[in-house]
Scaffold this motif. Structure first.
Motif, PDB file in Angstrom:
ATOM      1  N   LYS B  27       0.841  -1.216   0.000  1.00 20.07           N
ATOM      2  CA  LYS B  27       0.000   0.000   0.000  1.00 20.07           C
ATOM      3  C   LYS B  27       0.864   1.249   0.000  1.00 20.07           C
ATOM      4  CE  LYS B  27      -4.252  -1.388   2.337  1.00 20.07           C
ATOM      5  NZ  LYS B  27      -4.966  -1.208   3.604  1.00 20.07           N
ATOM      6  N   MET B  30       2.040   1.812  -3.372  1.00 20.29           N
ATOM      7  CA  MET B  30       0.920   2.294  -4.192  1.00 20.29           C
ATOM      8  C   MET B  30       0.667   3.767  -3.916  1.00 20.29           C
ATOM      9  SD  MET B  30      -3.012   0.914  -4.199  1.00 20.29           S
ATOM     10  CE  MET B  30      -3.505   1.653  -2.641  1.00 20.29           C
ATOM     11  N   ARG B  31       0.655   4.130  -2.644  1.00 23.78           N
ATOM     12  CA  ARG B  31       0.386   5.527  -2.298  1.00 23.78           C
ATOM     13  C   ARG B  31       1.465   6.464  -2.840  1.00 23.78           C
ATOM     14  NH1 ARG B  31      -2.021   5.974   3.866  1.00 23.78           N
ATOM     15  NH2 ARG B  31      -3.851   4.659   3.545  1.00 23.78           N
ATOM     16  N   GLU B 222      -7.075   8.239  -7.392  1.00 23.20           N
ATOM     17  CA  GLU B 222      -6.892   7.426  -6.195  1.00 23.20           C
ATOM     18  C   GLU B 222      -7.014   5.937  -6.530  1.00 23.20           C
ATOM     19  OE1 GLU B 222      -8.329   7.626  -1.545  1.00 23.20           O
ATOM     20  OE2 GLU B 222      -9.745   8.146  -3.111  1.00 23.20           O
ATOM     21  N   GLN B 223      -6.173   5.143  -5.860  1.00 22.52           N
ATOM     22  CA  GLN B 223      -6.126   3.705  -6.131  1.00 22.52           C
ATOM     23  C   GLN B 223      -6.537   2.900  -4.894  1.00 22.52           C
ATOM     24  OE1 GLN B 223      -4.734   2.494  -9.317  1.00 22.52           O
ATOM     25  NE2 GLN B 223      -5.065   4.670  -9.782  1.00 22.52           N
ATOM     26  N   ALA B 224      -7.007   1.687  -5.139  1.00 21.92           N
ATOM     27  CA  ALA B 224      -7.301   0.742  -4.050  1.00 21.92           C
ATOM     28  C   ALA B 224      -6.520  -0.539  -4.322  1.00 21.92           C
ATOM     29  CB  ALA B 224      -8.787   0.450  -3.988  1.00 21.92           C
ATOM     30  N   LEU B 225      -5.964  -1.109  -3.269  1.00 28.54           N
ATOM     31  CA  LEU B 225      -5.214  -2.360  -3.406  1.00 28.54           C
ATOM     32  C   LEU B 225      -6.116  -3.506  -2.970  1.00 28.54           C
ATOM     33  CD1 LEU B 225      -2.351  -3.641  -3.929  1.00 28.54           C
ATOM     34  CD2 LEU B 225      -2.052  -3.558  -1.461  1.00 28.54           C
ATOM     35  N   LEU B 226      -6.437  -4.377  -3.897  1.00 31.06           N
ATOM     36  CA  LEU B 226      -7.299  -5.475  -3.483  1.00 31.06           C
ATOM     37  C   LEU B 226      -7.018  -6.752  -4.252  1.00 31.06           C
ATOM     38  CD1 LEU B 226     -10.959  -4.850  -4.647  1.00 31.06           C
ATOM     39  CD2 LEU B 226      -9.068  -3.539  -5.480  1.00 31.06           C
ATOM     40  N   ASN B 230     -11.307 -10.370  -3.043  1.00 28.40           N
ATOM     41  CA  ASN B 230     -12.060  -9.144  -2.764  1.00 28.40           C
ATOM     42  C   ASN B 230     -12.952  -8.788  -3.953  1.00 28.40           C
ATOM     43  OD1 ASN B 230      -9.267  -7.867  -1.048  1.00 28.40           O
ATOM     44  ND2 ASN B 230     -11.268  -8.111  -0.126  1.00 28.40           N
ATOM     45  N   VAL B 401      -9.979   3.615  -7.840  1.00 29.41           N
ATOM     46  CA  VAL B 401     -11.192   3.606  -7.023  1.00 29.41           C
ATOM     47  C   VAL B 401     -12.441   3.829  -7.882  1.00 29.41           C
ATOM     48  CG1 VAL B 401     -12.379   4.975  -5.265  1.00 29.41           C
ATOM     49  CG2 VAL B 401     -10.035   4.232  -4.884  1.00 29.41           C
TER      50      VAL B 401
END
Lengths: 310, 635
Positions: B27, B30-31, B222-226, B230, B401
């Motif tokens: 994460k 990623m951020r 913006e991103q999401a790690l999944l 999930n 996202v």
């Protein structure tokens, strides 16, 4: 407004409504005990105020599985031994339905035994009728889990080496909250017991002795029978687990010695599974099926769950 | 292969917190603006055993694990807790270091916990010599000592992350933020101290002689790690699924757990039941009553669902089942991926199967195709299966996202209202004609009623039945009902063919006359291999197929007609997907060579590149990797 208007509708219900307009040719043999279950249900359902459209009858496979072919309700004729998991999920999804599951002794105590244990344990609010004829009927007379020790059949030609399963005791240890036994030859008691089972809040197990005149010829017609509540010979408190257990044990043993004991064995008012689930917060009290018809419902989205992934 | 990438491998024992450490580090990367992809390798036990997580991070999209890796953080293994245990289990402490060296790239960086492993053991590895040979840069750091100084020994993971950041020239701000989000206050403070101490200590004690630094990247949004699990769970939620029943089994458990944890918050029901027969039967019962319902399992558990699956086909009860493949037969390799259950999910259960099967190729597809599975199941009243594997389920990737910002689809599909039921046909017994061909329905579907609706009574039965549901063995009725059920697949195929883009993913050089075909989770490695081949002067086109049933006949015919030769890449030993292509198309057998892998590990891109080169060569050379080339055998 509900999308399921048959549920809870208050009107006079005639027992003929439970007979199909054009009844399919019954596949049960003349003299079969299964007719008595059908008749008892047709009598009991209107008396407890249920209409055909609010009842879901879920059956297994075997002669008993044909019950919902001849009983006019919503029906699901499932697969061998699996009526209970189908039935209990339907009840969880739409608690307004009156759910009745039914199957034979091979279906419920043999192949579906695991589901019987767990459905009883969870105490789903439903009725389960086991057509117990101590034999496999539709497959032509093989030994079943309730066949007496020594019972000869094509699959156990020298006589069964196994002691029969004790269905009432099993229901009790598993957690059923209403347990009764009745017999096809005892129609008034059968109707009353089925009414009680339907009205009971929790898992109601009725072991229904249904004679098989074709494949269990040496079997009794389950006469004479004794109603343990009517007889002065049997005194016990059916709300007492210990006493109920002893009475069940005696009843199960007596059957193989020629004495047919029937009646109510156990009743407990513990909370139903749905009540327990709502209490722990595991589910809400809004039936899930109603949600699909609620035009104002704001459906949750995964988009709102993403914080934990950012 | 990009030079500008970090592939960080953190290795240790199961139970040493590798998962959470790597999740937070991924994460943080990623951020910082990088695209990330994670690969998890673990044994089937709760504690001990060699485990690692690999994080690949680069400024541009990464969709697969890389070839090897370039940064090792060997944490030591705490499996043997005392001398007695060590006597039985042997020296596990050295394994995170010793067992990972073979795949470390030239010029790679090694950090190991000198406070944990014995220097004598390290000497036995000939580490110095090997490092020189391979240009590795080795940094022994007393992570354990650092952790103990401020808190407890288990915090050595944090020390390892601090050292990593320092060696890679990475700012600590994102890592710190994530620790603040994830840790309770009591342990946060010592962990932050450890992080900073480790960061500073390593820059003071060592002169950095390695070139590897963290790449720089930038995201537009913006991103999401999944993970794939999930994505499947979220696809189900957005499709209006509010009932799930299951029984734990690796790797399916992830989807089951995620949904169970969310169901009560979203007005749904989750049921953990006595076995998988019950699980599938419960989903059927809930769906019959009018809920959008699902179940699932992995190989052995799914085998128990065969009979309820057939019942769903016969009674036309909508249901979505998830099958998370792992290496078989039987218990096989419980935590390792394989694509060996394809034929099983296509055909299990008695009679002619009428079901839909999708095999998503990546995390976005896992979401999309789960949504689609619900749509098709409820619209066409047919069981729909998502088949994936431990690889796709367990790997994490960043997704914008905004990808998830869309309308939910809670429609129950083809159902009738009570008013419509009044007008509908009923038979003389009083049953609604639920199983009668509806001439007004272009999709060949007979809309259903739901128990509790007025005037909708019918009998659902696993026996062959009349329009009202009564058991019926009349030959003419049998043919009508069989054809009515089977025809739905044709309608579904037509509908899928109208969707553009389709569920198949195309890549590489459109004009190529050599094709590489794969399915499901092997997609990422194959797509990367195709890209590399084209960059390396070859001309190759690729396709990843998701529609297993009904088979995309038109698309695949077109693809195979456009090439002279094709290689089918899949993780199983019997070339199941190649077999499916030949069965469905009835030709092209002479064009199809297979590249098969079944050692428990997913394909790496280089293995596919090598497979292609060997096939093109046509010689007797054996692949260096543990893969097998199965030559074309005709039809």
């Amino acid at each position: 407004m509900s999308a399921f208007n048959a549920i809870g509708e208050s009107r006079e219900i005639d027992r003929d409504e439970f007979t199909p307009g054009l009844e399919p040719q019954p596949t049960w043999c003349p003299g079969c005990g299964d007719f008595s279950v059908l008749k008892a249900l047709k009598q009991a359902l209107p008396e407890v105020g249920k209409s055909p459209d609010e009842v879901l009858t879920v059956t297994g496979i075997g002669c008993s599985g044909k019950l919902n072919s001849y009983l006019e309700t919503y029906g699901f004729h499932t697969i061998h031994g699996r009526s209970l998991p189908v039935a209990r999920a339907a009840k969880l999804a739409n608690p307004g339905l009156e759910v009745i599951a039914a199957g034979g002794d091979g279906d419920g105590y043999g192949i579906g035994g695991n589901h019987f244990i767990h459905t009883a344990r969870e105490n789903h609010d439903m009725t389960y009728i086991v057509f117990n004829n101590e034999v496999f009927g539709l497959t032509k007379g093989q030994t079943s889990p309730t066949s007496p020790k020594g019972h000869k059949s094509k699959t156990q030609p020298t006589g069964s080496a196994k002691s029969p399963l004790r269905p009432l005791s099993l229901a009790l240890t598993s957690g059923a909250s209403y347990i009764a036994r009745t017999a096809a030859v005892n129609p008034n008691q059968a109707k009353e017991i089925i009414k009680e089972a339907i009205e009971h809040d929790g898992f109601a197990h009725v072991d229904f002795l249904t004679q098989c005149p074709t494949w269990n010829k040496d079997a009794r017609q389950y006469v004479p029978y004794v109603d343990i509540q009517e007889s002065d010979d049997y005194e016990f408190d059916r709300t007492d687990r210990q006493e109920a257990a002893e009475m069940m044990y005696e009843t199960e043993s007596a059957l193989y010695e020629g004495t047919v004991l029937t009646g109510r064995y156990y009743v407990d008012d513990r909370p139903t599974y749905a009540e327990e689930k709502i209490a722990t917060g595991e589910m809400t009290d809004t039936p899930i099926v109603e949600q699909y018809f609620d035009d104002d419902r704001e459906w949750e989205r995964s988009y709102d769950l993403l914080d934990r992934h950012k | 292969m990009s030079d500008n990438e970090l592939i960080w491998r953190v290795a240790g024992g199961s139970g040493d917190g590798i998962d959470s450490t790597s999740q937070n580090f991924a994460k943080a990367l990623m951020r910082s603006g990088l695209d990330v992809f994670t690969h998890r390798h673990y044994p089937s036990r709760i504690r001990g055993g060699h485990t690692y997580v690999e994080i690949r991070a680069a400024p541009e999209e990464v969709q697969s694990r890389g070839d090897g890796y370039n940064f090792l953080l060997a944490l030591g293994d705490s499996f043997a807790r005392n001398a007695d245990e060590a006597a039985v289990y042997g020296n596990e402490e050295i394994k995170p270091l010793s067992e990972n060296l073979d795949e470390l790239r030239e010029g790679g960086v090694i950090v190991y916990d000198s406070g944990f492993v014995d220097e004598e053991d390290v000497a036995e590895l000939n580490l110095e010599e090997r490092a020189e040979e391979n240009g590795w840069h080795v940094y022994p750091v007393d992570l354990r000592g650092l952790a103990k100084e401020h808190g407890r020994e288990v915090m050595r993971n944090t020390a390892g992350v601090g050292v990593t950041a320092s060696l890679l020239g990475m700012e600590l701000d994102h890592i710190e933020e994530l620790m603040e989000d994830a840790m309770p206050e009591k342990i946060l403070e010592p962990n932050i101290e450890i992080l900073h101490d480790a960061y500073e200590l390593v820059s003071e004690e060592f002169e950095f002689d390695h070139e590897l630094r963290v790449p720089e990247g930038d995201h537009d949004e913006e991103q999401a790690l999944l993970s794939g699990s999930n994505a499947i769970a979220y696809g189900a939620i957005d499709a209006g699924c509010r009932f799930i029943a299951g029984y734990p089994m690796t790797p399916w458990t992830d989807v089951f757990t995620i949904l169970s944890q969310n169901m009560s918050d979203i007005g749904g029901i989750a049921e953990q039941v006595e076995d998988e027969i019950a699980a599938a039967a419960l989903a059927l019962g809930a769906s019959h009553a009018g809920a959008k319902a699902m179940s699932g399992s992995s190989g052995g558990g799914f085998a128990l669902m065969s009979e309820p699956l057939g019942l769903a086909e016969m009674t036309e009860t909508p249901i979505v089942l998830i099958e998370a493949m792992r290496a078989g037969p039987s218990t096989g390799l419980p935590t390792k991926p394989e694509q060996g259950d394809l034929e099983f999910v296509l055909y299990t259960s008695q009679g002619d199967s009428s079901r839909v099967v999708f095999a998503p190729g990546d995390i976005e597809e896992a979401y999309e195709q789960t949504r689609l599975a619900f749509h098709i199941a409820y619209e066409y009243q047919i069981p729909t299966i998502i088949v994936y594997d431990q690889k796709l389920g367990g790997e994490n990737k960043n997704v914008p996202v905004s990808f998830f910002d869309r309308e939910p689809d809670p429609s129950l599909g083809s159902t009738l209202t009570e008013a419509e039921l009044e007008e509908a046909a009923h038979d003389a017994s009083g049953k609604f004609h639920r199983f009668q061909h509806d001439p007004d329905n272009d999709a060949g579907v007979s809309p259903r009623s739901l128990p509790g609706q007025k005037g909708g009574r019918f009998l659902a039965t696993g026996n062959e039945h009349s329009p009202g549901g009564h058991i019926e063995e009349d030959p003419t009725n049998r043919v009508i009902q069989m054809e009515r059920r089977m025809e739905k697949l044709e309608h579904i195929r037509e509908a899928l063919d109208e969707d553009h883009p389709s569920n198949q993913t195309y890549y590489g050089d459109e004009t190529a006359d050599y094709g590489i075909i794969t399915w499901g989770s092997s997609h990422g490695a194959v797509a990367e291999a195709v890209e590399r081949l084209n960059e390396g002067g070859h001309s190759v086109k690729g396709v990843t197929v998701s529609d297993m049933m009904p088979f995309p006949e038109t698309e695949m015919t077109e693809f195979l007609e456009s090439v002279d030769e094709a290689m089918v890449v899949e993780m199983n030993a019997s070339a199941q997907f190649r077999g499916l292509i030949q069965k469905e198309l009835g030709r092209f057998g002479e064009k199809l060579t297979s590249l098969l892998k079944y050692n428990g590990n997913p394909f790496e891109p280089a293995e596919i590149v090598e497979g292609y080169e060997l096939h093109l060569d046509g010689g007797d050379a054996e692949p260096t990797a543990q893969v097998r080339i199965e030559p074309a055998a005709g039809d």
